[in-house]
Motif scaffolding. Structure first.
Motif, PDB file in Angstrom:
ATOM      1  N   ARG A 364       9.701  22.453  69.624  1.00  0.00           N
ATOM      2  CA  ARG A 364      10.074  21.065  69.893  1.00  0.00           C
ATOM      3  C   ARG A 364      11.570  20.845  69.671  1.00  0.00           C
ATOM      4  NH1 ARG A 364       4.715  19.230  66.634  1.00  0.00           N
ATOM      5  NH2 ARG A 364       3.276  19.294  68.406  1.00  0.00           N
ATOM      6  N   ALA A 365      12.114  21.483  68.629  1.00  0.00           N
ATOM      7  CA  ALA A 365      13.548  21.353  68.374  1.00  0.00           C
ATOM      8  C   ALA A 365      14.357  21.945  69.523  1.00  0.00           C
ATOM      9  CB  ALA A 365      13.907  22.047  67.055  1.00  0.00           C
ATOM     10  N   PHE A 366      13.902  23.088  70.043  1.00  0.00           N
ATOM     11  CA  PHE A 366      14.631  23.714  71.156  1.00  0.00           C
ATOM     12  C   PHE A 366      14.605  22.818  72.396  1.00  0.00           C
ATOM     13  CE2 PHE A 366      14.761  26.214  75.037  1.00  0.00           C
ATOM     14  CZ  PHE A 366      15.971  26.881  74.880  1.00  0.00           C
ATOM     15  N   LEU A 367      13.453  22.242  72.706  1.00  0.00           N
ATOM     16  CA  LEU A 367      13.362  21.385  73.885  1.00  0.00           C
ATOM     17  C   LEU A 367      14.277  20.172  73.749  1.00  0.00           C
ATOM     18  CD1 LEU A 367       9.510  21.495  74.580  1.00  0.00           C
ATOM     19  CD2 LEU A 367      11.335  22.698  75.812  1.00  0.00           C
ATOM     20  N   LYS A 368      14.403  19.665  72.538  1.00  0.00           N
ATOM     21  CA  LYS A 368      15.303  18.520  72.325  1.00  0.00           C
ATOM     22  C   LYS A 368      16.761  18.945  72.505  1.00  0.00           C
ATOM     23  CE  LYS A 368      16.240  14.665  69.185  1.00  0.00           C
ATOM     24  NZ  LYS A 368      17.688  14.665  69.469  1.00  0.00           N
ATOM     25  N   HIS A 369      17.116  20.112  71.935  1.00  0.00           N
ATOM     26  CA  HIS A 369      18.487  20.606  72.112  1.00  0.00           C
ATOM     27  C   HIS A 369      18.782  20.857  73.583  1.00  0.00           C
ATOM     28  CE1 HIS A 369      20.117  21.106  68.055  1.00  0.00           C
ATOM     29  NE2 HIS A 369      18.917  21.503  67.648  1.00  0.00           N
ATOM     30  N   ALA A 370      17.797  21.420  74.305  1.00  0.00           N
ATOM     31  CA  ALA A 370      18.007  21.692  75.728  1.00  0.00           C
ATOM     32  C   ALA A 370      18.204  20.393  76.507  1.00  0.00           C
ATOM     33  CB  ALA A 370      16.815  22.479  76.279  1.00  0.00           C
ATOM     34  N   ALA A 371      17.440  19.370  76.163  1.00  0.00           N
ATOM     35  CA  ALA A 371      17.561  18.084  76.849  1.00  0.00           C
ATOM     36  C   ALA A 371      18.902  17.422  76.544  1.00  0.00           C
ATOM     37  CB  ALA A 371      16.409  17.172  76.442  1.00  0.00           C
ATOM     38  N   ASP A 372      19.365  17.618  75.301  1.00  0.00           N
ATOM     39  CA  ASP A 372      20.631  16.994  74.888  1.00  0.00           C
ATOM     40  C   ASP A 372      21.854  17.817  75.267  1.00  0.00           C
ATOM     41  OD1 ASP A 372      19.074  15.024  73.770  1.00  0.00           O
ATOM     42  OD2 ASP A 372      19.251  15.773  71.714  1.00  0.00           O
ATOM     43  N   GLY A 373      21.626  19.074  75.708  1.00  0.00           N
ATOM     44  CA  GLY A 373      22.747  19.944  76.027  1.00  0.00           C
ATOM     45  C   GLY A 373      23.461  20.481  74.806  1.00  0.00           C
ATOM     46  N   THR A 374      22.772  20.562  73.672  1.00  0.00           N
ATOM     47  CA  THR A 374      23.362  21.071  72.436  1.00  0.00           C
ATOM     48  C   THR A 374      22.771  22.441  72.106  1.00  0.00           C
ATOM     49  OG1 THR A 374      21.692  19.865  71.162  1.00  0.00           O
ATOM     50  CG2 THR A 374      23.817  18.784  71.521  1.00  0.00           C
ATOM     51  N   GLN A 375      23.430  23.141  71.212  1.00  0.00           N
ATOM     52  CA  GLN A 375      23.038  24.516  70.891  1.00  0.00           C
ATOM     53  C   GLN A 375      21.962  24.548  69.815  1.00  0.00           C
ATOM     54  OE1 GLN A 375      26.077  27.630  70.624  1.00  0.00           O
ATOM     55  NE2 GLN A 375      25.171  28.293  68.678  1.00  0.00           N
ATOM     56  N   MET A 376      20.944  25.328  70.072  1.00  0.00           N
ATOM     57  CA  MET A 376      19.883  25.568  69.090  1.00  0.00           C
ATOM     58  C   MET A 376      20.422  26.463  67.984  1.00  0.00           C
ATOM     59  SD  MET A 376      16.602  25.063  68.414  1.00  0.00           S
ATOM     60  CE  MET A 376      15.310  25.805  67.408  1.00  0.00           C
ATOM     61  N   PRO A 377      20.190  26.118  66.720  1.00  0.00           N
ATOM     62  CA  PRO A 377      20.689  26.945  65.623  1.00  0.00           C
ATOM     63  C   PRO A 377      19.924  28.262  65.508  1.00  0.00           C
ATOM     64  CG  PRO A 377      19.363  25.153  64.753  1.00  0.00           C
ATOM     65  CD  PRO A 377      19.512  24.905  66.219  1.00  0.00           C
ATOM     66  N   ALA A 378      20.474  29.176  64.718  1.00  0.00           N
ATOM     67  CA  ALA A 378      19.857  30.489  64.528  1.00  0.00           C
ATOM     68  C   ALA A 378      18.528  30.388  63.783  1.00  0.00           C
ATOM     69  CB  ALA A 378      20.823  31.419  63.784  1.00  0.00           C
TER      70      ALA A 378
END
Length: 384
Positions: A364-378
């Protein structure tokens, strides 16, 4: 949302759950696993000789208080009721674990009521240890020397390969004694075992047209260049080719044997005496009590230090490993384009329900980052 090309390294619970979520969100998912089967260390298969459903890498019992996780696994598999109980052979007798009122009365040859047993343990416990620092101090503080020697010391030495004086008190997290006759091993709200096994469950999770499963294929870091993001559930140190050294693990050796009938009358029999080389014997047909088999499959389980070619099971996480882990975490945070997940990827011992919970949260965090155009953390769940 733009379709992304995503790679899951590992077809265990982490890779399967995240991969399924990404596929359902419309992304292209490739899942690699160097083994020839899915489900990682949860892998189950039918024994050809007896028909018993065997937990190939040791038993996995599902228990959780997380209603969403329970609903998730039941979406892909029927979980049947199972109450886990453990026995231990120590000093020539069989006792119930965890240490409970029956264990105490049997060990001391008494018929104490709960208050009497509580007073007895308080009297023999080493109350001079105000703030336990080691495993041994924690045990002596809460159960005293007799029960510690009989049920905890030998087993712990065999399991971890070091003296309990060298292990942190945190390993023995809870008071290891119950002052009633409840011998259920787990107190969680939801408990059960998958009717067809964990491998069948994971295969159903992976059954999606957006998932390309590739078994028997090893990951190399060069592959990451062909994907928009990588979710890596292999060993954290292995991702960096062990450049800073190998993180410490315990591994397990299994000595399989078959018998006719019922070998030991329970699913798990621990062996607390230090002169018995194995830690426990597991009898696998007892993990599926709704089935009926004439034969039986048992594993003697031995714990030892994990070598380079062994399967890592339990992260040691003592002082030296934690220092090395910190350096690997620094490297991971600088990598970009990869998220480390699961037991091996975060170098933490995780129960199955926690693994699934973290996978759902990570997806869910990755999908939010992808939608926002931000980088997913390690790390969505930092190892330190």
């Amino acid at each position: 949302m733009t379709e992304l090309n995503l790679l899951m390294v590992g077809a265990g619970l982490s890779g399967a759950v995240i991969g399924r979520m990404m596929a359902e969100a419309g992304h292209k998912v490739t899942i690699l696993d160097e083994r020839d089967h899915v489900a990682g260390n949860c892998h189950t298969e039918r024994d050809a000789e007896t028909g018993v459903l065997v937990h190939i890498y040791g038993p996995h019992i599902f228990h959780t208080d997380d209603a969403e996780v329970w609903e998730y696994v039941n979406r892909f598999e029927t979980f049947l009721p199972y109450n886990h109980r453990v026995k231990t052979t120590s000093q020539g007798q069989v006792f119930s674990l965890p240490i409970n009122l029956h264990t105490i009365n049997q060990y001391y040859g008494k018929t104490m009521r709960p208050d009497e047993a509580r007073a007895h343990i308080a009297e023999i416990a080493d109350t001079s240890i105000e703030t336990p620092q080691t495993f041994e101090e924690q045990a002596l503080r809460f159960v005293g020397p007799d029960l510690y020697e009989a049920f905890l010391k030998g087993y712990t030495m065999k399991q971890w390969g070091v003296s309990p004086t060298d292990l942190p008190a945190s390993i023995l997290k809870r008071l290891p004694v119950r002052f009633n006759y409840d011998d259920h091993y787990f107190f969680h709200q939801f408990k059960g075992m998958p009717q067809d096994g964990y491998t069948a469950m994971v295969e159903r999770i992976l059954d999606h047209p957006g998932i390309d499963l590739r078994l028997g294929q090893r990951f190399s870091r060069e592959m990451a260049e062909r994907f928009d993001h990588v979710f890596y559930s292999g060993p954290l140190d292995g991702y960096f080719d062990y450049a800073l050294g190998r993180l410490g693990y315990r591994t397990l050796d299994f000595e399989k044997f078959t018998e006719i009938g019922d070998y030991q009358g329970c699913a798990v029999m621990n062996y607390g005496d230090p002169d018995v080389p194995y830690t426990r014997i597991t009898e696998h047909k007892h993990f599926a009590p709704w089935e009926d088999h004439e034969g039986t499959v048992c594993y003697r389980e031995y714990s030892r230090a994990c070598g380079a070619d062994d399967i890592p099971y339990y992260p040691i996480r003592l002082m030296g490993e934690m220092e090395m882990l910190g350096r690997y975490v620094e490297h991971a945070n600088q990598e970009g384009g990869v998220t480390f997940v699961g037991r091996l990827g975060t170098y933490r011992y995780l129960d199955m329900d926690v693994t699934i919970r973290e996978a759902l949260d990570t997806g869910r965090a990755f999908l939010k980052h992808a939608a926002d155009g931000t980088q997913m953390p390690a790390f969505s769940k930092p190892p330190l």
